[in-house]
Design a protein around this motif. Structure first.
Motif, PDB file in Angstrom:
ATOM      1  N   CYS A   1       6.338 -13.380 -15.045  1.00 43.05           N
ATOM      2  CA  CYS A   1       7.775 -13.081 -15.075  1.00 43.05           C
ATOM      3  C   CYS A   1       8.211 -12.453 -13.748  1.00 43.05           C
ATOM      4  O   CYS A   1       9.204 -12.871 -13.156  1.00 43.05           O
ATOM      5  CB  CYS A   1       8.086 -12.145 -16.236  1.00 43.05           C
TER       6      CYS A   1
ATOM      7  N   THR B   1      12.846 -16.338  -7.305  1.00 44.69           N
ATOM      8  CA  THR B   1      14.274 -16.639  -7.415  1.00 44.69           C
ATOM      9  C   THR B   1      15.082 -15.796  -6.436  1.00 44.69           C
ATOM     10  O   THR B   1      15.971 -16.294  -5.737  1.00 44.69           O
ATOM     11  CB  THR B   1      14.767 -16.411  -8.858  1.00 44.69           C
TER      12      THR B   1
ATOM     13  N   ASN C   1      22.509 -16.947 -12.769  1.00 44.85           N
ATOM     14  CA  ASN C   1      22.239 -18.001 -13.752  1.00 44.85           C
ATOM     15  C   ASN C   1      20.765 -18.381 -13.773  1.00 44.85           C
ATOM     16  O   ASN C   1      20.198 -18.659 -14.826  1.00 44.85           O
ATOM     17  CB  ASN C   1      23.115 -19.228 -13.512  1.00 44.85           C
ATOM     18  N   LEU C   2      20.111 -18.371 -12.618  1.00 43.75           N
ATOM     19  CA  LEU C   2      18.684 -18.674 -12.568  1.00 43.75           C
ATOM     20  C   LEU C   2      17.867 -17.561 -13.219  1.00 43.75           C
ATOM     21  O   LEU C   2      16.924 -17.822 -13.961  1.00 43.75           O
ATOM     22  CB  LEU C   2      18.234 -18.884 -11.120  1.00 43.75           C
TER      23      LEU C   2
ATOM     24  N   ASP D   1      18.997 -15.446 -15.485  1.00 42.86           N
ATOM     25  CA  ASP D   1      19.297 -15.484 -16.922  1.00 42.86           C
ATOM     26  C   ASP D   1      18.399 -16.490 -17.630  1.00 42.86           C
ATOM     27  O   ASP D   1      17.885 -16.226 -18.717  1.00 42.86           O
ATOM     28  CB  ASP D   1      20.756 -15.847 -17.174  1.00 42.86           C
ATOM     29  N   HIS D   2      18.195 -17.637 -17.021  1.00 42.53           N
ATOM     30  CA  HIS D   2      17.324 -18.650 -17.615  1.00 42.53           C
ATOM     31  C   HIS D   2      15.869 -18.182 -17.602  1.00 42.53           C
ATOM     32  O   HIS D   2      15.165 -18.300 -18.603  1.00 42.53           O
ATOM     33  CB  HIS D   2      17.457 -19.985 -16.878  1.00 42.53           C
ATOM     34  N   LEU D   3      15.434 -17.641 -16.479  1.00 44.05           N
ATOM     35  CA  LEU D   3      14.035 -17.240 -16.336  1.00 44.05           C
ATOM     36  C   LEU D   3      13.624 -16.209 -17.380  1.00 44.05           C
ATOM     37  O   LEU D   3      12.548 -16.306 -17.962  1.00 44.05           O
ATOM     38  CB  LEU D   3      13.775 -16.693 -14.926  1.00 44.05           C
TER      39      LEU D   3
ATOM     40  N   THR E   1      14.482 -15.874 -20.280  1.00 45.77           N
ATOM     41  CA  THR E   1      14.360 -16.425 -21.634  1.00 45.77           C
ATOM     42  C   THR E   1      13.123 -17.312 -21.786  1.00 45.77           C
ATOM     43  O   THR E   1      12.875 -17.837 -22.862  1.00 45.77           O
ATOM     44  CB  THR E   1      15.609 -17.238 -22.021  1.00 45.77           C
ATOM     45  N   THR E   2      12.350 -17.479 -20.723  1.00 49.33           N
ATOM     46  CA  THR E   2      11.162 -18.330 -20.776  1.00 49.33           C
ATOM     47  C   THR E   2       9.981 -17.547 -21.347  1.00 49.33           C
ATOM     48  O   THR E   2       9.976 -16.311 -21.343  1.00 49.33           O
ATOM     49  CB  THR E   2      10.789 -18.856 -19.374  1.00 49.33           C
TER      50      THR E   2
ATOM     51  N   HIS F   1      11.210  -9.216 -21.928  1.00 46.06           N
ATOM     52  CA  HIS F   1      12.571  -9.628 -22.296  1.00 46.06           C
ATOM     53  C   HIS F   1      13.416  -8.476 -22.851  1.00 46.06           C
ATOM     54  O   HIS F   1      14.532  -8.244 -22.387  1.00 46.06           O
ATOM     55  CB  HIS F   1      12.540 -10.787 -23.294  1.00 46.06           C
TER      56      HIS F   1
END
Length: 89
Positions: free
Chosen positions: A28, A35, A55-56, A58-60, A62-63, A70
């Protein structure tokens, strides 16, 4: 992310060159560092500081790589996150 827990940073100056070396301790942290580095290596040094990578990130977060972090990241954002100023991409 707590820097001491998730990554280390070393700053070296060699003449006119500044070297920032970050070492992630988990997937993470690596993804977030990578990023963030996109802005430093491209747009920022060409004078464009009005680029947002939210936005990148935010997506990361959630992985699966960020599952353990998280809840802590969401709590941090709830307290510290501010909206991007107008004009940011």
């Amino acid at each position: 992310m707590d820097q001491q827990y998730t990554y280390t940073t070393t700053l070296t100056v060699q003449g006119l060159e500044v070297i920032i070396d970050k070492v992630a301790r988990n997937a993470c942290a690596y993804g977030l560092i990578k990023t963030h580095a996109l802005g430093g290596c491209c747009w920022f040094f060409h004078g464009n500081i009005q680029v947002s990578f939210s936005n990148l990130a935010d997506h990361l977060i959630t992985t699966p790589a960020c599952d353990a972090e998280h809840a802590g990241l969401e709590a941090y954002f709830a307290v510290n996150l501010t909206l991007c100023p107008r004009g940011l991409l």
